[in-house]
Design an enzyme around this catalytic site. Structure first.
Site, PDB file in Angstrom:
ATOM      1  N   GLY A  12       0.807  -1.307  -0.200  1.00  0.00           N
ATOM      2  CA  GLY A  12       0.346   0.019  -0.054  1.00  0.00           C
ATOM      3  C   GLY A  12       0.663   0.985   0.005  1.00  0.00           C
ATOM      4  O   GLY A  12       0.885   1.740   0.447  1.00  0.00           O
ATOM      5  N   ALA A  13       2.217   1.410  -0.813  1.00  0.00           N
ATOM      6  CA  ALA A  13       3.357   2.281  -0.423  1.00  0.00           C
ATOM      7  C   ALA A  13       2.652   3.529  -1.107  1.00  0.00           C
ATOM      8  O   ALA A  13       3.266   4.196  -1.518  1.00  0.00           O
ATOM      9  CB  ALA A  13       4.496   1.845  -0.866  1.00  0.00           C
ATOM     10  N   ALA A  15       0.418   6.141  -1.168  1.00  0.00           N
ATOM     11  CA  ALA A  15      -0.258   6.926  -0.595  1.00  0.00           C
ATOM     12  C   ALA A  15       0.087   6.582   0.542  1.00  0.00           C
ATOM     13  O   ALA A  15       0.249   5.642   1.354  1.00  0.00           O
ATOM     14  CB  ALA A  15      -1.814   7.421  -1.122  1.00  0.00           C
ATOM     15  N   ARG A  38      -1.816   0.555  -7.074  1.00  0.00           N
ATOM     16  CA  ARG A  38      -2.133   1.436  -8.611  1.00  0.00           C
ATOM     17  C   ARG A  38      -0.058   1.630  -8.952  1.00  0.00           C
ATOM     18  O   ARG A  38       0.669   2.763  -8.186  1.00  0.00           O
ATOM     19  CB  ARG A  38      -2.156   2.769  -7.441  1.00  0.00           C
ATOM     20  CG  ARG A  38      -3.678   2.996  -7.719  1.00  0.00           C
ATOM     21  CD  ARG A  38      -4.416   4.644  -7.129  1.00  0.00           C
ATOM     22  NE  ARG A  38      -3.637   3.735  -6.045  1.00  0.00           N
ATOM     23  CZ  ARG A  38      -4.561   5.656  -4.557  1.00  0.00           C
ATOM     24  NH1 ARG A  38      -5.334   6.215  -5.355  1.00  0.00           N
ATOM     25  NH2 ARG A  38      -4.277   5.391  -3.486  1.00  0.00           N
ATOM     26  N   ASP A  63      -2.575  -6.511  -5.490  1.00  0.00           N
ATOM     27  CA  ASP A  63      -3.869  -5.981  -4.460  1.00  0.00           C
ATOM     28  C   ASP A  63      -3.768  -7.540  -3.944  1.00  0.00           C
ATOM     29  O   ASP A  63      -3.966  -8.567  -3.996  1.00  0.00           O
ATOM     30  CB  ASP A  63      -4.749  -7.380  -5.735  1.00  0.00           C
ATOM     31  CG  ASP A  63      -6.248  -6.233  -5.122  1.00  0.00           C
ATOM     32  OD1 ASP A  63      -6.695  -6.627  -3.243  1.00  0.00           O
ATOM     33  OD2 ASP A  63      -6.951  -6.249  -5.450  1.00  0.00           O
ATOM     34  N   TYR A 156     -14.740  -2.635  10.657  1.00  0.00           N
ATOM     35  CA  TYR A 156     -13.632  -1.343  10.499  1.00  0.00           C
ATOM     36  C   TYR A 156     -12.394  -2.485  11.780  1.00  0.00           C
ATOM     37  O   TYR A 156     -11.243  -2.178  11.944  1.00  0.00           O
ATOM     38  CB  TYR A 156     -13.617  -0.184  10.317  1.00  0.00           C
ATOM     39  CG  TYR A 156     -11.734   0.571  10.246  1.00  0.00           C
ATOM     40  CD1 TYR A 156     -11.179  -0.423   9.218  1.00  0.00           C
ATOM     41  CD2 TYR A 156     -11.549   0.668  11.163  1.00  0.00           C
ATOM     42  CE1 TYR A 156      -9.720   0.230   9.124  1.00  0.00           C
ATOM     43  CE2 TYR A 156     -10.187   1.717  11.151  1.00  0.00           C
ATOM     44  CZ  TYR A 156      -9.770   1.022  10.166  1.00  0.00           C
ATOM     45  OH  TYR A 156      -8.053   1.477  10.309  1.00  0.00           O
ATOM     46  N   VAL A 189      -4.985   9.696  11.214  1.00  0.00           N
ATOM     47  CA  VAL A 189      -4.291  10.561  10.509  1.00  0.00           C
ATOM     48  C   VAL A 189      -4.762  11.155   9.921  1.00  0.00           C
ATOM     49  O   VAL A 189      -5.850  10.535   9.179  1.00  0.00           O
ATOM     50  CB  VAL A 189      -3.526   9.456  10.511  1.00  0.00           C
ATOM     51  CG1 VAL A 189      -2.238  10.000  10.095  1.00  0.00           C
ATOM     52  CG2 VAL A 189      -3.236   8.544  11.604  1.00  0.00           C
ATOM     53  N   PHE A 193      -8.141   8.378   4.395  1.00  0.00           N
ATOM     54  CA  PHE A 193      -8.576   7.173   5.103  1.00  0.00           C
ATOM     55  C   PHE A 193     -10.127   7.530   5.194  1.00  0.00           C
ATOM     56  O   PHE A 193     -10.672   7.347   4.492  1.00  0.00           O
ATOM     57  CB  PHE A 193      -7.994   6.611   5.825  1.00  0.00           C
ATOM     58  CG  PHE A 193      -8.967   6.462   6.805  1.00  0.00           C
ATOM     59  CD1 PHE A 193      -8.189   4.437   7.272  1.00  0.00           C
ATOM     60  CD2 PHE A 193      -9.405   6.285   8.240  1.00  0.00           C
ATOM     61  CE1 PHE A 193      -8.630   3.857   8.243  1.00  0.00           C
ATOM     62  CE2 PHE A 193      -9.999   5.366   9.134  1.00  0.00           C
ATOM     63  CZ  PHE A 193     -10.340   4.266   9.168  1.00  0.00           C
TER      64      PHE A 193
HETATM   65  C1  8X3 Z   1      -7.764   4.870  12.082  1.00  0.00           C
HETATM   66  C2  8X3 Z   1      -8.253   5.188  13.109  1.00  0.00           C
HETATM   67  O1  8X3 Z   1     -10.339   5.740  14.068  1.00  0.00           O
HETATM   68  O2  8X3 Z   1      -9.995   6.511  12.509  1.00  0.00           O
HETATM   69  O3  8X3 Z   1      -7.667   3.770  11.803  1.00  0.00           O
HETATM   70  O4  8X3 Z   1     -10.584   4.321  12.767  1.00  0.00           O
HETATM   71  S1  8X3 Z   1     -10.237   5.851  12.716  1.00  0.00           S
END
Ligand code: 8X3
Length: 255
Positions: A12-13, A15, A38, A63, A156, A189, A193
């Protein structure tokens, strides 16, 4: 430990934290083995990584959800790239922020396939040679989400709780070898994400970071390089890190 000339493999390097890791290890003079879906983004990073200090860069498209492709990519590595010293299991994502009983199974599958099964596939492909050579360090990306589950994030959070168990289990299973096993577990972060989580909804993604200073990908890469550069007998089991504006998965300070 000095990383000059070491082979560091980052998944996953292309980005976010993975890209920041590539640059951080480049500054240590490492040889970078970079994988992402990518591949064109990896190729575009090559010159800058060399300028930053990387001894060499070998990039390939991957992938991590495709076990056959993972095993083949590692088996087919050119001889000079085979001796992976550090594996950074970074590839991962979140999809959706929904009540569990309203969640989308396709989102669940993407997260479980990438964050759990992909992590296992890459680890399974790389670690046997580390054990054989008597040298290696597996650093995986966990999360504060793996410690405390938050509303609408059950799946998640479950994938990151799984990462935590896999990290602990692997450390037990390599005990007696010099292979080190670390999890670096950041909170919020600022990367793509949230944009990925919200399927490209920029307004919704921006709100996640409103009124607080999130961690930067470079902050996390810094902790990863720190773990990798401890003396060979020191194993950092887990690093939990957040911005000063976050106490845990559930508590934030927003101005
Ligand atoms: C990311 C942290 O709290 O946004 O792994 O899910 S959070």
């Amino acid at each position: 430990m000095k990383l000059t000339g070491s082979i560091v493999f980052v998944t996953g390097a292309s980005a976010g934290i993975g890209e920041a890791c590539a640059f951080a290890f480049a500054r240590e003079g490492a040889r970078l083995l970079l994988a992402a879906r990518r591949v064109e983004r990896l190729e575009a990073m090559r010159a800058k990584l060399m300028d930053a200090g990387a001894q060499d860069v070998h990039a390939f498209g991957l992938d991590v959800r495709d076990n056959a492709a993972v095993q083949k990519a590692i088996a087919d590595l050119p001889d000079v790239w085979r001796a992976i010293d550090v594996l950074v299991n970074n590839a991962g994502l979140s999809r959706g922020l929904d009540k569990l009983y309203e969640g989308k199974p396709e989102d669940w599958e993407e997260m479980i396939d990438t964050n759990v099964k992909g992590l296992l596939y890459v680890t399974r492909a790389v670690v046997p040679e580390m054990v054989e050579r008597g040298r290696g360090h597996v650093i995986s990306l966990g999360s504060t989400a793996g410690e405390i589950t938050y509303p609408k994030g059950a799946v998640y959070c479950a994938t990151k709780a799984a990462e935590r168990a896999i990290n602990d289990g692997l450390r037990q299973d390599v005990l007696g070898t010099p292979v080190r096993v670390t999890s670096v577990d950041p909170g919020m972060v600022e990367t793509d994400f949230s944009l990925v989580r919200f399927h490209g909804d920029e307004t919704r993604a921006a709100k996640v970071y409103q009124g607080l200073i999130p961690l930067k990908p470079e902050d996390v890469a810094d902790a990863i390089v720190w773990a990798a550069t401890r003396p060979a007998h020191v194993n950092i089991a887990r690093v939990v890190m957040t911005t000063i504006d976050q106490a845990n998965s559930l508590m934030f300070h927003r101005s």
